[in-house]
Design an enzyme around this catalytic site. Structure first.
Site, mmCIF file in Angstrom:
data_model
loop_
_atom_site.group_PDB
_atom_site.id
_atom_site.type_symbol
_atom_site.label_atom_id
_atom_site.label_comp_id
_atom_site.label_asym_id
_atom_site.label_seq_id
_atom_site.Cartn_x
_atom_site.Cartn_y
_atom_site.Cartn_z
ATOM 1 C CG HIS A 100 -1.673 -1.097 1.264
ATOM 2 N ND1 HIS A 100 -2.448 -1.527 2.483
ATOM 3 C CD2 HIS A 100 -2.233 -2.208 0.462
ATOM 4 C CE1 HIS A 100 -3.075 -2.670 2.169
ATOM 5 N NE2 HIS A 100 -2.786 -3.152 0.829
ATOM 6 C CG HIS A 258 -7.408 -3.450 -0.928
ATOM 7 N ND1 HIS A 258 -6.979 -2.500 -0.199
ATOM 8 C CD2 HIS A 258 -6.802 -4.465 -0.812
ATOM 9 C CE1 HIS A 258 -5.963 -2.904 0.345
ATOM 10 N NE2 HIS A 258 -5.648 -4.272 0.113
ATOM 11 C CG ASP A 262 -3.457 -5.370 -2.389
ATOM 12 O OD1 ASP A 262 -2.953 -4.685 -1.853
ATOM 13 O OD2 ASP A 262 -4.094 -6.258 -2.135
ATOM 14 C CG HIS A 285 0.240 -9.743 -2.702
ATOM 15 N ND1 HIS A 285 0.315 -8.557 -3.371
ATOM 16 C CD2 HIS A 285 -0.775 -9.645 -1.751
ATOM 17 C CE1 HIS A 285 -0.180 -7.700 -2.359
ATOM 18 N NE2 HIS A 285 -0.888 -8.322 -1.394
HETATM 19 ZN ZN LIG Z 1 -3.708 -4.858 0.344
#
Ligand SMILES: [Zn+2]
Length: 316
Positions: A100, A258, A262, A285
Site C-alpha cells: 500500500h 483494493h 495491491d 500477490h
Molecule cells: Zn492490500
C-alpha cells in the site's frame, strides 16, 4: 521525459502491522537522485540484542521479493550488499506488507525515497492507502536531476495459473483492467478499469479501498502467524453472508479497487513506469509477482530508459 522527484522533508508516523501485530515506527526521508525507493530495516539501537546487526537496506525491487503470502514481503538480497552501516548483516531481515505504501509512492510519482522501518512490517493504518496519501502529501515534493525511468514491451506476456491469469500488452501508458470473482453475496464478480493513473485519481478512486478478509479464515491465519494485527478497524471482515463492519463498505466494489491498489504496489517493484495494459483475472500477490518477474525479465531486451540503480537481468 519527466524529471525524478523525492519528498521535500522527512516525516514520521507509526501504527500496527496487519500480520505481525507489532507496533512499528516509519520515517520517510528524501532520497538521492537515481537511488530509487529503499527500505532501511533499522538495527537495534543499543538494546543489546546480540543478533540485531546494523541497519540493512532492502531496495524496493523485483529481486528482493521474499514472500507472496497474503502480502508482499521484501528481504535483503543474499549478497549482503545492503549492509548500510558496514557492520555484520543479520540473517533474513525483511519488511512485510509494503504494497500500500509502494502504491502510494508510485501514484505520487516519487522516484527516490528512503523508508526507515523500526520493525519488520509497514503499519496497516486503516487497511487502506488513504492515510498514507495524507502523510506523503504532508512531506511535500521536490524535483531532482535525472529523468524518470519508463518501460515498454514489444510482445504480449500471458501468465495463467488455473482460473487465474494476467495478460500484459504494449500500450501508450499504464492501463489496468482487473476482475475478481468470489462466491460471496457481497462480492461476486467485480471489474475495475483504470485508463490512466495520477495522484488525484488514486486518492479519489483507489486509496480509500481497504484490505478485506473472511471471518472463517481468521483462526487458520493466526495459526500461520498472519493477521495478528487484523482488527475490524483495519480490515473489511466478511462472514458467510455479510460485511461485519458497522459502517459497511466505502464502495460496493471496494474489494476490486483494493486489488488494484495491491497491483500498483507490486508494479512499483519494477523501479520504472511500465507503459503497458495489464488485464488481471482473479489476481493476488503471487500472480502479481509472477507478472513483475516476467516484465523484469523483458527489460534486457526492451527499449528502456533504465535507471542505473538496479542491474537488468542478464539473458539466459
Ligand atoms: Zn492490500
Amino acid at each position: 521525459m519527466p524529471p525524478q522527484s523525492t519528498i521535500a522533508r522527512r516525516i514520521r508516523f507509526h501504527g500496527i502491522g496487519l500480520h505481525s501485530g507489532e507496533e512499528v515506527e516509519i520515517a520517510l526521508c528524501p532520497g538521492d537522485p537515481d537511488s530509487g525507493v529503499v527500505f532501511v530495516a533499522l538495527g537495534n539501537r543499543g538494546g543489546g540484542k546480540a543478533d540485531s546487526g546494523g541497519d540493512v537496506e532492502i531496495p524496493a525491487c523485483v529481486e528482493a521479493i521474499h514472500s507472496s503470502s497474503r502480502a508482499t514481503t521484501l528481504a535483503q538480497i543474499a549478497d549482503g550488499r545492503q549492509s548500510a552501516s558496514g557492520g555484520r548483516v543479520s540473517p533474513t531481515r525483511q519488511v512485510a506488507t509494503v504494497e500500500h505504501l509502494l502504491a502510494t509512492i508510485f501514484a505520487f510519482e516519487i522516484d527516490n525515497l528512503r523508508i526507515e522501518v523500526s520493525g519488520s512490517e509497514i503499519p496497516a493504518m486503516d487497511g487502506s492507502a488513504a492515510p498514507l496519501v495524507e502523510r506523503l502529501r504532508s512531506a511535500g515534493r521536490t524535483t531532482q536531476a535525472g529523468t524518470r525511468a519508463e518501460f515498454s514491451i514489444d510482445q504480449p506476456i500471458e501468465i495463467c495459473e488455473g482460473n487465474r491469469s494476467v495478460r500484459i500488452d504494449p500500450a501508450e501508458e499504464l492501463r489496468i483492467s482487473y476482475a475478481i470473482d468470489f462466491d460471496h453475496p457481497c462480492i461476486g464478480r467485480q471489474c475495475f478499469e483504470l485508463t490512466h493513473l495520477d495522484e488525484k485519481l488514486f486518492e479519489r478512486e483507489l486509496a480509500p479501498a481497504r484490505t478485506f478478509g473472511f471471518a472463517h479464515e481468521v483462526e487458520a491465519l493466526h495459526r500461520a502467524g498472519l493477521a495478528l494485527g487484523g482488527r475490524i478497524e483495519n480490515t473489511v471482515v466478511l462472514d458467510d453472508e455479510k460485511v461485519l463492519n458497522e459502517d459497511g463498505l466505502r464502495w460496493p466494489d471496494e474489494f476490486v479497487r483494493h486489488k488494484v491498489v495491491d497491483l500498483i504496489g507490486d508494479l512499483a517493484l519494477l523501479g520504472a513506469r511500465p507503459n503497458v495494459h495489464i488485464q488481471v483475472v482473479r489476481g493476488g500477490h503471487r500472480l502479481h509477482h509472477g507478472m513483475v518477474e516476467a516484465l523484469w525479465a523483458t527489460r534486457s531486451k526492451s527499449s528502456i530508459a533504465r535507471s542505473p540503480r538496479v542491474p537488468a537481468p542478464t539473458s539466459p
